[in-house]
Design a protein around this motif. Structure first.
Motif, PDB file in Angstrom:
ATOM      1  N   GLU A 189       0.975  -1.079  -0.053  1.00 56.13           N
ATOM      2  CA  GLU A 189      -0.033  -0.005   0.118  1.00 56.13           C
ATOM      3  C   GLU A 189       0.751   1.308   0.066  1.00 56.13           C
ATOM      4  N   ASN A 190       0.357   2.296  -0.820  1.00 59.28           N
ATOM      5  CA  ASN A 190       1.324   3.536  -0.717  1.00 59.28           C
ATOM      6  C   ASN A 190       1.098   4.219   0.457  1.00 59.28           C
ATOM      7  N   HIS A 191       2.337   4.253   1.299  1.00 61.68           N
ATOM      8  CA  HIS A 191       2.108   5.005   2.482  1.00 61.68           C
ATOM      9  C   HIS A 191       2.106   6.282   2.535  1.00 61.68           C
ATOM     10  N   ALA A 192       2.240   7.038   1.470  1.00 65.63           N
ATOM     11  CA  ALA A 192       2.205   8.522   1.782  1.00 65.63           C
ATOM     12  C   ALA A 192       0.825   8.884   1.679  1.00 65.63           C
ATOM     13  N   MET A 193       0.083   8.204   0.689  1.00 64.07           N
ATOM     14  CA  MET A 193      -1.293   8.366   0.608  1.00 64.07           C
ATOM     15  C   MET A 193      -2.253   8.106   1.708  1.00 64.07           C
ATOM     16  N   ILE A 194      -1.898   6.861   2.400  1.00 66.21           N
ATOM     17  CA  ILE A 194      -2.494   6.567   3.784  1.00 66.21           C
ATOM     18  C   ILE A 194      -2.306   7.707   4.864  1.00 66.21           C
ATOM     19  N   SER A 195      -1.016   8.056   4.814  1.00 61.39           N
ATOM     20  CA  SER A 195      -0.583   9.128   6.178  1.00 61.39           C
ATOM     21  C   SER A 195      -1.327  10.551   5.611  1.00 61.39           C
ATOM     22  N   TRP A 196      -0.968  10.984   4.335  1.00 55.68           N
ATOM     23  CA  TRP A 196      -1.791  12.198   3.842  1.00 55.68           C
ATOM     24  C   TRP A 196      -3.225  12.162   4.274  1.00 55.68           C
ATOM     25  N   THR A 197      -4.029  11.191   3.719  1.00 54.03           N
ATOM     26  CA  THR A 197      -5.509  11.463   3.801  1.00 54.03           C
ATOM     27  C   THR A 197      -5.906  10.872   5.107  1.00 54.03           C
ATOM     28  N   GLY A 198      -5.056  10.288   5.877  1.00 48.95           N
ATOM     29  CA  GLY A 198      -5.647  10.289   7.412  1.00 48.95           C
ATOM     30  C   GLY A 198      -5.229  11.421   8.029  1.00 48.95           C
ATOM     31  N   LYS A 199      -4.305  12.167   7.733  1.00 54.38           N
ATOM     32  CA  LYS A 199      -3.874  13.373   8.426  1.00 54.38           C
ATOM     33  C   LYS A 199      -5.290  14.252   8.221  1.00 54.38           C
ATOM     34  N   ARG A 200      -5.627  14.396   6.922  1.00 48.07           N
ATOM     35  CA  ARG A 200      -6.554  15.332   6.504  1.00 48.07           C
ATOM     36  C   ARG A 200      -7.873  14.917   7.049  1.00 48.07           C
ATOM     37  N   LEU A 201      -8.176  13.736   7.218  1.00 47.10           N
ATOM     38  CA  LEU A 201      -9.506  13.141   7.936  1.00 47.10           C
ATOM     39  C   LEU A 201      -9.640  13.725   9.415  1.00 47.10           C
ATOM     40  N   LEU A 202      -8.514  13.471   9.934  1.00 48.00           N
ATOM     41  CA  LEU A 202      -8.342  13.976  11.536  1.00 48.00           C
ATOM     42  C   LEU A 202      -8.335  15.314  11.748  1.00 48.00           C
ATOM     43  N   ALA A 203      -7.727  15.872  10.832  1.00 50.39           N
ATOM     44  CA  ALA A 203      -8.042  17.507  10.912  1.00 50.39           C
ATOM     45  C   ALA A 203      -9.328  18.078  10.796  1.00 50.39           C
ATOM     46  N   GLY A 204      -9.978  17.218   9.730  1.00 47.12           N
ATOM     47  CA  GLY A 204     -11.262  17.649   9.736  1.00 47.12           C
ATOM     48  C   GLY A 204     -12.437  17.152  10.844  1.00 47.12           C
ATOM     49  N   GLY A 205     -11.873  16.531  11.802  1.00 50.02           N
ATOM     50  CA  GLY A 205     -12.755  15.915  12.787  1.00 50.02           C
ATOM     51  C   GLY A 205     -13.412  14.484  12.542  1.00 50.02           C
ATOM     52  N   TYR A 206     -13.046  13.814  11.433  1.00 50.10           N
ATOM     53  CA  TYR A 206     -13.395  12.381  10.938  1.00 50.10           C
ATOM     54  C   TYR A 206     -12.670  11.375  11.795  1.00 50.10           C
ATOM     55  N   ARG A 207     -13.221  10.937  13.079  1.00 52.47           N
ATOM     56  CA  ARG A 207     -12.358  10.198  13.727  1.00 52.47           C
ATOM     57  C   ARG A 207     -12.803   8.758  13.785  1.00 52.47           C
ATOM     58  N   ALA A 208     -14.110   8.419  13.440  1.00 50.92           N
ATOM     59  CA  ALA A 208     -14.843   7.221  13.708  1.00 50.92           C
ATOM     60  C   ALA A 208     -14.178   6.059  12.743  1.00 50.92           C
ATOM     61  N   PRO A 209     -14.277   4.870  13.301  1.00 52.94           N
ATOM     62  CA  PRO A 209     -13.931   3.720  12.549  1.00 52.94           C
ATOM     63  C   PRO A 209     -14.126   3.670  11.169  1.00 52.94           C
ATOM     64  N   ARG A 210     -15.159   4.397  10.714  1.00 51.97           N
ATOM     65  CA  ARG A 210     -15.691   3.994   9.328  1.00 51.97           C
ATOM     66  C   ARG A 210     -14.488   4.962   8.376  1.00 51.97           C
ATOM     67  N   TYR A 211     -13.933   5.778   8.964  1.00 50.97           N
ATOM     68  CA  TYR A 211     -12.791   6.621   8.288  1.00 50.97           C
ATOM     69  C   TYR A 211     -11.563   5.790   7.790  1.00 50.97           C
ATOM     70  N   HIS A 212     -11.391   4.844   8.782  1.00 55.03           N
ATOM     71  CA  HIS A 212     -10.255   3.979   8.525  1.00 55.03           C
ATOM     72  C   HIS A 212     -10.082   3.438   6.935  1.00 55.03           C
ATOM     73  N   GLY A 213     -11.460   3.292   6.370  1.00 57.21           N
ATOM     74  CA  GLY A 213     -11.289   2.696   5.085  1.00 57.21           C
ATOM     75  C   GLY A 213     -10.886   3.888   3.980  1.00 57.21           C
ATOM     76  N   ILE A 214     -11.495   4.885   4.494  1.00 55.52           N
ATOM     77  CA  ILE A 214     -11.432   6.224   3.687  1.00 55.52           C
ATOM     78  C   ILE A 214     -10.012   6.387   3.417  1.00 55.52           C
ATOM     79  N   SER A 215      -9.202   6.264   4.793  1.00 54.37           N
ATOM     80  CA  SER A 215      -7.875   6.783   4.754  1.00 54.37           C
ATOM     81  C   SER A 215      -6.873   5.660   3.935  1.00 54.37           C
ATOM     82  N   HIS A 216      -7.169   4.477   3.485  1.00 57.46           N
ATOM     83  CA  HIS A 216      -6.565   3.593   2.459  1.00 57.46           C
ATOM     84  C   HIS A 216      -7.096   3.768   1.266  1.00 57.46           C
ATOM     85  N   PRO A 217      -7.203   4.674   0.607  1.00 52.53           N
ATOM     86  CA  PRO A 217      -7.689   4.880  -0.733  1.00 52.53           C
ATOM     87  C   PRO A 217      -7.177   3.530  -1.563  1.00 52.53           C
TER      88      PRO A 217
END
Ligand code: DUC
Ligand code: ZN
Ligand code: ZN
Length: 488
Positions: A189-217
């Motif tokens: 899996e591309n590490h930078a895409m996971i880290s970048w997307t995860g950081k943006r999600l958390l900064a937007g307040g999206y913390r719930a387990p369902r966002y895990h999937g979104i953070s691994h495009p």
């Protein structure tokens, strides 16, 4: 003239292999299969297999057992609990991991996992060596020595902060594997895409387990597959891509195989039977379904089934990685974690075969021979265990699961023998269940009872075999005739 009876005869069942289904008795002498045929002479002991299916014991070629994870933590199972759970699910061989972390000597790491397995395992086992620190000593001293000692597979990660390898390191490991004839398995899996997307999600307040999937495009799977396939093709080193989860990932594998590259691939029951909706539950309940790569969509499930049918994916392993739904597991980092702070992984050693049997045999998707191929024979071939394991043939280890194809069972945590404390498949009813399980001729499980002692499983030394043989088609840049005489 009296002849000595066979030690054990499995009488009157229907034998299934990856190529045929036929009525036959199976006779066992000591640890191995001595005869397969009609009306075999009596055994000193007999098991009545009438109305039952006699299948090779399953091989689970990807399970995390008593292993320090990518996040530096241990999961819920020991070798004893994990292998007991495997056996109850019809699995008789497991390949788990010996995980190097940065600064550790690979040979010492392997010895430590040997000691754990020796103490607890009730079925036979082998290790993939996780390389997180490809130093000169790892590459030049330890890998050659350990491959010779029967550890013919290496696992590398392209993501997870503590253990990921960069492309230079991946090339080093691929090259060392080629020199020593080992297969390289990859968490891609591309590490930078996971880290970048995860950081943006958390900064937007999206913390719930369902966002895990979104953070691994899904694109991060396809990108990493492309990259590792290109690196491996350059070196001419066969690879196995672990846990393919998406239609796009499966398409990349198909393309590579179509180009004649030696790319093998697996998927897991969670990607065939669960979806992103399982993560979308009230509160933190969805944490039970957090794994990486994440659960995806029904259209991905269909693409994976198609890839299994076509042979693009050759194995279905569990990726067993159980974390309890409490402070020792999913809530190790506090009672209200964001999705990035929740350990990744699901239990699956025990449910793997019943789920697949139900879909493939009871419901008819791909059929019994293909079930045996994907869950036993193919992993045995790819990982250097065939024909000793994964086959019902004279001379093979008597690793056999006797299935009742009619038994209906509702999966629940209470029924499972792992220590996760929950099942991601709770409440599903499957048809078909392994009743009696033999490992090297010993009854390990018999109708709900464990009969084997911890430590009775054995280490399986493996050569990599044909799967790891290079194609002989390296990049022309390696050829002194074409590179002005350089030896790379
Ligand atoms: N992801 C991994 O990479 N390993 C174990 C389980 C998981 O979810
Ligand atoms: Zn992985
Ligand atoms: Zn894994």
């Amino acid at each position: 003239m009296s002849t000595k009876p066979y030690d054990l005869v499995l009488r009157g069942g229907t034998v299934a292999t990856s190529s045929a289904v036929f009525p036959a008795d199976v006779a066992i002498e000591g640890e191995t299969i001595a005869a397969v045929g009609r009306d075999l002479p009596p055994g000193a002991n007999e098991i009545d297999a009438r109305g039952k299916l006699v299948l090779p014991g399953g091989i689970d070629s990807h399970a995390h057992i008593e292993q320090v994870s990518a996040a530096g933590i241990l999961n819920a199972d020991t070798f004893e609990s994990a292998t007991v759970s495997a056996a109850f699910g019809g699995t008789t061989t497991v390949i788990s991991f010996a995980a190097q972390h940065i600064g550790l000597h690979l040979d010492e790491v392997v010895e430590a996992y040997h000691a754990l397995a020796r103490k607890g395992a009730v079925i036979d086992y082998a290790f993939h060596m996780i390389i997180a620190d490809p130093t000169e000593a790892t590459l030049k001293d330890h890998i050659p020595k350990l491959v010779k000692a029967g550890h013919a597979t290496i696992k590398v990660f392209m993501t997870y902060d503590r253990i990921k390898l960069d492309d230079m390191q991946l090339l080093d490991v691929l090259h060392a594997a080629r020199e020593n004839r080992a297969l390289v398995c990859v968490h891609a899996e591309n590490h930078a895409m996971i880290s970048w997307t995860g950081k943006r999600l958390l900064a937007g307040g999206y913390r719930a387990p369902r966002y895990h999937g979104i953070s691994h495009p899904r694109a991060c799977e396809a990108e990493a597959f492309n990259r590792v396939i290109a690196l491996a093709a350059f070196i001419d080193q066969p690879i196995m891509i672990f846990h393919v989860s998406s239609a796009q990932g499966a398409a990349r594998i198909r393309q590579a195989r179509g180009e004649g590259l030696k790319v093998f691939a697996e998927t897991c029951p969670q990607y065939l039977f669960l979806t992103a909706d399982d993560l979308d539950r009230p509160g933190l309940e969805g944490a039970k379904w957090i794994c990486s790569p994440p659960l995806r969509q029904p259209s991905d499930q269909e693409a994976l089934w198609q890839a299994l049918a076509l042979g693009d994916l050759q194995t279905v392993s569990s990726d067993h990685a159980p974390y309890r739904f409490d402070a020792s597991g999913k809530f190790l980092n506090g009672a209200d974690p964001d999705f990035k702070a929740i350990p990744n992984g699901l239990p699956g050693l025990e449910a793997r075969l019943p789920l697949l049997f139900d879909a493939m045999v009871s419901q008819g998707r791909l059929g019994l021979e293909k079930f045996v191929a994907l869950t036993a024979t193919e992993p045995a071939k790819i990982y250097g265990l065939h024909p000793r394991k994964g086959e019902i043939v004279i001379g093979a280890d008597a690793d056999i699961a006797i299935w009742d194809p009619k038994r209906e069972v509702t999966i629940s945590a209470a029924l499972m023998h792992d220590l996760a404390g929950y099942s991601p498949y709770e409440g599903r009813t499957v048809t078909g269940w392994p009743l009696t399980v033999l490992s090297r001729g010993r009854v390990v499980v018999d109708d709900g009872s464990l009969r084997a002692a911890p430590g009775s499983g054995r280490f399986l030394a493996r050569d990599a075999g044909a799967a790891a043989a290079p194609t002989g088609r390296r990049g022309p840049e390696f050829d002194p005739e074409q590179n002005f005489g350089a030896h790379i």
